[in-house]
Design a protein around this motif. Structure first.
Motif, PDB file in Angstrom:
ATOM      1  N   ALA A  64       0.838  -1.210   0.000  1.00 46.38           N
ATOM      2  CA  ALA A  64       0.000   0.000   0.000  1.00 46.38           C
ATOM      3  C   ALA A  64       0.864   1.247   0.000  1.00 46.38           C
ATOM      4  N   LYS A  65       1.914   1.241   0.788  1.00 47.25           N
ATOM      5  CA  LYS A  65       2.815   2.406   0.877  1.00 47.25           C
ATOM      6  C   LYS A  65       3.522   2.613  -0.477  1.00 47.25           C
ATOM      7  N   ALA A  66       4.034   1.556  -1.056  1.00 46.72           N
ATOM      8  CA  ALA A  66       4.713   1.657  -2.349  1.00 46.72           C
ATOM      9  C   ALA A  66       3.745   2.110  -3.427  1.00 46.72           C
ATOM     10  N   ARG A  67       2.527   1.620  -3.382  1.00 39.57           N
ATOM     11  CA  ARG A  67       1.512   2.009  -4.369  1.00 39.57           C
ATOM     12  C   ARG A  67       1.207   3.506  -4.266  1.00 39.57           C
ATOM     13  N   ARG A  68       1.048   3.983  -3.014  1.00 38.92           N
ATOM     14  CA  ARG A  68       0.783   5.418  -2.808  1.00 38.92           C
ATOM     15  C   ARG A  68       1.962   6.251  -3.326  1.00 38.92           C
ATOM     16  N   ALA A  69       3.166   5.782  -3.076  1.00 36.85           N
ATOM     17  CA  ALA A  69       4.370   6.525  -3.483  1.00 36.85           C
ATOM     18  C   ALA A  69       4.468   6.636  -5.007  1.00 36.85           C
ATOM     19  N   LYS A  71       1.932   6.725  -7.042  1.00 39.92           N
ATOM     20  CA  LYS A  71       0.819   7.538  -7.551  1.00 39.92           C
ATOM     21  C   LYS A  71       1.063   9.031  -7.336  1.00 39.92           C
ATOM     22  N   GLU A  72       2.036   9.364  -6.496  1.00 37.92           N
ATOM     23  CA  GLU A  72       2.290  10.775  -6.197  1.00 37.92           C
ATOM     24  C   GLU A  72       3.136  11.419  -7.238  1.00 37.92           C
TER      25      GLU A  72
END
Length: 72
Positions: A64-69, A71-72
């Protein structure tokens, strides 16, 4: 009742998958399906794979953290 990570399995349209599993993993999936059924008809291992993978993805904080990173 045993507390399992998976809840009830939706009775969706069957989907065929082709994958080779180690015998020990297949035995574990078979047992998991038996426990999840709570005395009813055991859930076959193939029907457990998708919900288990979905649950794994949803609860993987690193993913989840890598996915959010990304997308930014």
């Amino acid at each position: 009742m045993t507390k399992l990570k998976l809840g009830p399995i939706a009775d969706d349209k069957p989907v065929k998958i082709a994958v080779e599993l180690p015998a020990a993993l297949h035995r574990d999936l078979t047992e998991y399906g038996r426990l999840l059924a709570e005395g009813g008809a055991a859930i076959e291992p193939a029907k457990l794979v998708v919900p288990m993978l979905e649950r794994f993805i949803v609860t993987d904080r690193g993913f989840a953290k890598a996915r959010r990173a990304t997308k930014e």
